[in-house]
Scaffold this active site. Structure first.
Site, PDB file in Angstrom:
ATOM      1  N   SER A   1      28.753  56.802  -8.413  1.00  0.00           N
ATOM      2  CA  SER A   1      28.362  56.731  -9.818  1.00  0.00           C
ATOM      3  C   SER A   1      27.386  55.607 -10.143  1.00  0.00           C
ATOM      4  O   SER A   1      26.851  55.549 -11.240  1.00  0.00           O
ATOM      5  CB  SER A   1      29.599  56.603 -10.709  1.00  0.00           C
ATOM      6  OG  SER A   1      30.131  55.304 -10.604  1.00  0.00           O
TER       7      SER A   1
ATOM      8  N   LYS B   1      31.269  49.397 -13.108  1.00  0.00           N
ATOM      9  CA  LYS B   1      30.336  50.050 -14.039  1.00  0.00           C
ATOM     10  C   LYS B   1      29.538  48.977 -14.776  1.00  0.00           C
ATOM     11  O   LYS B   1      29.886  47.801 -14.765  1.00  0.00           O
ATOM     12  CB  LYS B   1      31.121  50.859 -15.089  1.00  0.00           C
ATOM     13  CG  LYS B   1      31.863  52.077 -14.544  1.00  0.00           C
ATOM     14  CD  LYS B   1      30.945  53.251 -14.301  1.00  0.00           C
ATOM     15  CE  LYS B   1      31.711  54.483 -13.840  1.00  0.00           C
ATOM     16  NZ  LYS B   1      32.325  54.345 -12.508  1.00  0.00           N
TER      17      LYS B   1
END
Lengths: 419, 146
Positions: free
Chosen positions: B67, B104
């Site tokens: 991701s 993230k």
């Protein structure tokens, strides 16, 4: 002023840093070899899991109550401890590492500091940087800082983990609150004697006459009394070096042959000698113990110990091991199934200052030899250099069935982050 | 010099076990022309010093997943995490979200905190009060094996 900084449920907290799912869950840590419980989170304490509980008896209890049980992960705890200690050194140069999860700090020339604020800063930095929660007690003496720490720990909501004893009223209130058996340095036996005299709290203890304390106990207790009165008498570092070092363990099987016993005793003695050299002490006495499995009531029991007095103090593995093994052979009774052995070195003296014997002395070759062995073992790890009577294949053969990972000391065991 | 005959000879050796040592300038006292390079001698580069600014607060982690590939975080990369840094908008952080560690980019918006992936195929995550969520540390470096 002095501070005592104490990590809350240190081993459990270390596990939680790398496994936040354990936050708020009951956690217990087992001793080397997974024998018994040596550390519990508050939740596990509340559930009623006792300290020292032999895990084989409490297995069902832990399962029932969802207590997460871990083997002790000393590489992890050691690394986290050294991080905490090194952060503390940013607050004052005078830090005495008292144990793996506790340190005394001395503040010289900090008189204009707001200690409540300073303590809060220490606590916050340790929590943010390492994830380890602590409690901080600050007071004019070491013994009182210990008391202040107890208050911070006991009343987290009121104190936010930091408590400062900085007035006579606070000191008296704290001492009246603290039970005599919870006073730092008052052992169980001493507490019993004091209670018999009607001395039930730390405050009662400070009301005893100095002479009486000195005559009935020792100068140590007198110093403690002064410390509790707010007169600094126990200095930093005074109690760092241990007065005895013990290595005692249960075996993974029972042994009824002398060879296995000899090997274990030698290994335990080697570990004691190593710890002696680490703190630069030598010992005058070696105590060796052997015992059968006391949980197996049907088998013949044998519990025995023997103390060896040496003519001169030593930190040599060769001497300590050979003397300990000799004692073990002496005590050994054929037909007994032994489950546990121990070696304890006592009568410790600092290496730079001890009485020499007129006629006997240690072989001067031992010192450089030990130095070389320690160096090699440190460099190559896993104890490459051993005595001939130690089993070369086995170091501890620790039973560590529930070991967490070495998150901070082994690159192959660091945390994984999903992304 | 008079030497007394003795049967014992004691060697005193320097204890080098606890010292990091000193740099040895071997051209110091000679009478000839000194090495012109000596004046420019500097400390060797150390990746440790470069990557670990605060060693008490630094931890490592391994990346698993896709991701964040557009931010240069590939599967199996090694992350250097500094827990002492404050979380800020746009920083890449290791977070503990609903029972798992994740990495993230932090995005602070008027409506709250978002975790942004760096890969079109993944969706931003909005942190709500129902989430179990902790910012564990800020990523300072990525180390990748080629």
């Amino acid at each position: 002023m002095y501070a005592l900084v104490d990590c809350n449920n240190f081993y459990a907290s270390c596990e939680r840093v790398f496994n936040p799912n354990l936050q708020g869950q009951p956690v217990a840590i087992l001793s080397n070899n997974d024998g018994c419980v040596i550390s519990r989170s508050d939740e596990a304490k509340t559930l009623g899991l006792p300290m020292g509980a032999p895990i084989f008896k409490w297995e069902a209890f832990c399962k029932q109550n969802n207590i997460r049980v871990f083997s002790s992960n000393y590489p992890l705890y050691g690394d986290m401890s050294s991080r905490v200690m090194s952060i503390l050194k940013q607050f004052t140069p005078d830090v005495e590492v008292y144990s793996i999860d506790e340190a005394f700090l001395q503040f010289k020339g900090f008189q204009y500091y707001d200690f409540n604020d300073y303590g809060t800063q220490m606590r916050r930095r340790i929590l943010k940087w390492t994830g380890i929660p602590t409690c901080v007690g600050i007071a004019p003496t070491k013994a009182l800082s210990k008391v202040a720490n107890k208050i911070a720990r006991k009343f987290p909501n009121e104190t936010n983990g930091v408590y400062v004893i900085n007035s006579e009223a606070k000191r008296i209130k704290a001492l009246k609150w603290l039970k005599i058996e919870d006073v730092w340095g008052i052992g169980r036996r001493l507490a019993k004697r004091l209670k018999a005299k009607g001395c039930n709290t730390a405050f009662d203890f400070t009301q005893l006459p100095n002479d009486w304390v000195r005559n009935n106990f020792s100068v140590t207790e007198l110093k403690l009394k002064n410390d509790l009165e707010g007169i600094p008498s126990i200095q930093l570092d005074e109690v760092t070096n241990k007065r005895a070092i013990a290595t005692t363990r249960s075996f993974e099987y029972t042994f009824s042959d002398i060879d296995n016993i000899k090997e274990r005793v030698s290994t335990f003695a080697t570990s004691c000698a190593e710890k002696l050299r680490k703190q630069q002490s030598s010992c005058y006495m070696i105590l060796v113990t052997l015992s059968s499995d006391r949980h197996k009531k049907e088998a013949e029991q044998h519990r025995t110990s023997k103390t060896i007095h040496l003519a001169y103090p030593t930190d040599s593995t060769l001497i300590i091991s050979s003397q300990a093994v000799k004692a073990a052979i002496n005590m050994f009774k054929p037909g007994i199934k032994y489950k546990r052995a121990g070696v304890i070195v006592m009568g410790l003296v600092p290496n730079n200052n001890y009485q020499l014997h007129l006629f006997e002395h240690e072989n001067p070759k031992h010192k450089p030899l030990m130095l070389a062995i320690d160096k090699l073992n440190k460099k190559y790890k896993d104890y490459k250099i051993k005595l001939g009577n130690q089993d070369l294949e086995r170091t501890w053969k620790m039973r560590q069935e529930r070991l967490s990972l070495k998150y901070t000391t082994n690159i192959n065991q660091i945390i994984t982050v999903k992304c | 010099m008079l030497a007394k005959e003795t049967t014992n000879l004691t060697f005193f050796l320097p204890d080098t076990s606890n010292s990091e040592g000193a740099i040895f300038f071997d051209s110091g006292i000679s009478a000839g022309f000194p090495s012109p390079a000596d004046d420019f001698k500097e400390e060797r580069l150390s990746l440790d010093k470069e990557l670990v600014k605060n060693k008490e607060a630094t931890f490592f982690a391994r990346v698993s997943g896709q991701s964040m590939i557009d931010a240069g975080l590939d599967d199996n990369d090694l992350l250097v995490i500094d827990r002492s840094l404050e979380p800020e908008n746009d920083k890449i952080a290791v977070c503990f979200l609903d029972g798992e560690f994740t990495v993230k980019r932090l995005k602070v918006e008027k409506d709250g905190l978002w975790l942004l992936p760096a890969n079109r195929n993944y969706k931003p995550i909005k942190i709500s009060p129902e989430n179990e969520f902790v910012i564990w540390g800020i990523v300072t470096n990525v180390i990748k094996k080629l």
